[in-house]
Scaffold this active site. Sequence first.
Site, PDB file in Angstrom:
ATOM      1  N   TRP A  35       0.829  -1.217   0.000  1.00 57.68           N
ATOM      2  CA  TRP A  35       0.000   0.000   0.000  1.00 57.68           C
ATOM      3  C   TRP A  35       0.858   1.259   0.000  1.00 57.68           C
ATOM      4  O   TRP A  35       1.880   1.342   0.694  1.00 57.68           O
ATOM      5  CB  TRP A  35      -0.893  -0.010   1.235  1.00 57.68           C
ATOM      6  CG  TRP A  35      -1.494   1.319   1.600  1.00 57.68           C
ATOM      7  CD1 TRP A  35      -0.890   2.336   2.288  1.00 57.68           C
ATOM      8  CD2 TRP A  35      -2.822   1.773   1.314  1.00 57.68           C
ATOM      9  NE1 TRP A  35      -1.770   3.404   2.435  1.00 57.68           N
ATOM     10  CE2 TRP A  35      -2.957   3.079   1.851  1.00 57.68           C
ATOM     11  CE3 TRP A  35      -3.918   1.203   0.666  1.00 57.68           C
ATOM     12  CZ2 TRP A  35      -4.137   3.808   1.763  1.00 57.68           C
ATOM     13  CZ3 TRP A  35      -5.083   1.943   0.572  1.00 57.68           C
ATOM     14  CH2 TRP A  35      -5.191   3.225   1.118  1.00 57.68           C
ATOM     15  N   ASP A  38       0.099   9.153   1.096  1.00 47.70           N
ATOM     16  CA  ASP A  38       0.710  10.479   0.936  1.00 47.70           C
ATOM     17  C   ASP A  38       2.201  10.483   0.574  1.00 47.70           C
ATOM     18  O   ASP A  38       2.992   9.753   1.172  1.00 47.70           O
ATOM     19  CB  ASP A  38       0.585  11.264   2.247  1.00 47.70           C
ATOM     20  CG  ASP A  38      -0.823  11.337   2.770  1.00 47.70           C
ATOM     21  OD1 ASP A  38      -1.753  10.879   2.085  1.00 47.70           O
ATOM     22  OD2 ASP A  38      -1.000  11.841   3.898  1.00 47.70           O
ATOM     23  N   PHE A  97       3.456   8.667  10.484  1.00 50.30           N
ATOM     24  CA  PHE A  97       2.577   9.315   9.526  1.00 50.30           C
ATOM     25  C   PHE A  97       3.374  10.328   8.683  1.00 50.30           C
ATOM     26  O   PHE A  97       4.582  10.378   8.724  1.00 50.30           O
ATOM     27  CB  PHE A  97       1.403   9.973  10.248  1.00 50.30           C
ATOM     28  CG  PHE A  97       0.306   9.025  10.675  1.00 50.30           C
ATOM     29  CD1 PHE A  97       0.519   7.654  10.753  1.00 50.30           C
ATOM     30  CD2 PHE A  97      -0.950   9.503  11.010  1.00 50.30           C
ATOM     31  CE1 PHE A  97      -0.485   6.781  11.154  1.00 50.30           C
ATOM     32  CE2 PHE A  97      -1.968   8.649  11.411  1.00 50.30           C
ATOM     33  CZ  PHE A  97      -1.739   7.282  11.487  1.00 50.30           C
TER      34      PHE A  97
END
Length: 494
Positions: A35, A38, A97
């Site tokens: 996967w 961003d 993140f």
Amino acid sequence: MSKMLEKARNYELTQGQQIKAEERPAFHISPYVGWMNDPNGFSCYKGEYHLFYQYNPYQTQWDSMHWGHVVSKDFLHWDYLPAALAPDEDYDKIGCFSGSAIELEDGRQLLMYTSVQQEKLDDGTVRDVQTQSVAVGDGLDYEKYAGNPVLTAKDLPEGASKADFRDPKIWKEEDGCYYCVIGSRPADGSGQILLYRSKDGFQWEFVSILDENQNRYGKMWECPDFFELDGKYVLLTSPQDMLPEGLEYHNGNGTLCVIGELDPETHKLKEQFSQSVDYGIDYYAMQTLLAPDGRRIMIAWMQNWDTLAYRRNDSKWFAQMSLPRELSIKNGRLYQVPVRELDAMRTNKVAYTDVVIKDTRITLDQVEGRTVDLELVIRPEDKTNVYEKFELRFAENEKYHSALSFRPHESVLKIDRKFSGSERAVIHQRRCQVNKDSNELKLRVVLDRYSVEVFINDGEQVMSAVILTDQDAKGISFFADGAAKIDLVKYDLV
């Protein structure tokens, strides 16, 4: 190196090598395996362009965010490097993140990212706690800073949520300081962009609330970027839960560009203009770099959180990045064109001029393919009797196609992939308002194996979409209801 990062590197190496090059996009970045979301750390370092990305190597679904890593010399041919970060510390165990990268004065590369852990509330529920952390390295291997996290809830302005505090974008100013913007959710539940400053990249201080949403454009503002361009200041961000305004902001998880002036005293953006960044189906989380030659280059996740069901279930990778784009500001608008490096990939030129299409569908000799750069000018054959509709189909065979259609009386251009072979009734159409003052429409259509990007009127607007039709669907055709005249130049991209 932690065992978690070593495990990810070993897994991606063995699994990624099993994916054949022809099963990937030809010149758009896809994850080595698994996967991707961003773009992170889009930057220049040691003479190369680096891009990191949100990454789950183990499956084609979002989970356990790592940082993948690729490098290029021309924005188009990318080499895979080993995963750069894994969620292997207590402060980032829920995920590493999004974030950014910059070269430090000592020659090391600094990665700044949102570190996520969780806390249990009094009622027994669990929520994320988002902080900012850094890691330093040599362009290949990175070590997390012992003083992480470097920004926490104590560094937030009053009322800001520690559960929505993410996506630092870092740069260096002429005063010698590093700055970063970070997305934040204030007490009103919408979004705001916070500005921080550091002398060394490790010790940070709050400067200002750069800009506030005040519930105008969706809710939380994610993935901010901020820079000066052509005498203006530009804020890019990706708002969640946007509502449309006419034909602007039609993706619920959308894109926003705010153009204005920066108050040097208050460090606040004085807004002057706003617009969508991309008017197509798939585009989110833009990030830019300043190239050594002065160009501002933007890349984004060419996907949408609302269209994740549009996928090939047999594929070992999911999602891709957009074509890098050169940015400029003209008449208070953001313009975008493909990076000029793409021109070097053009070959097999085919040109047609003054082709009349009247109440029929036509094909043109040698105009086909799935890695194509197509320049098209459309105008009425008779200005006093303008055609009703023009349509360009691509990725076409007897069963499938995707299309661009233009209705000049409405000045509306539509992209449509509902006949592209989708097994799911997800979002397959988008429209945008174009050409209000002209009968002539200019399009540049860049096709890669699994995508299309449409640059409208020299980049005044762009529409992007993922296209998953089988690769043997290579047809390109043209239709007009009424009489339209076209000029066309087509190149293969090799």
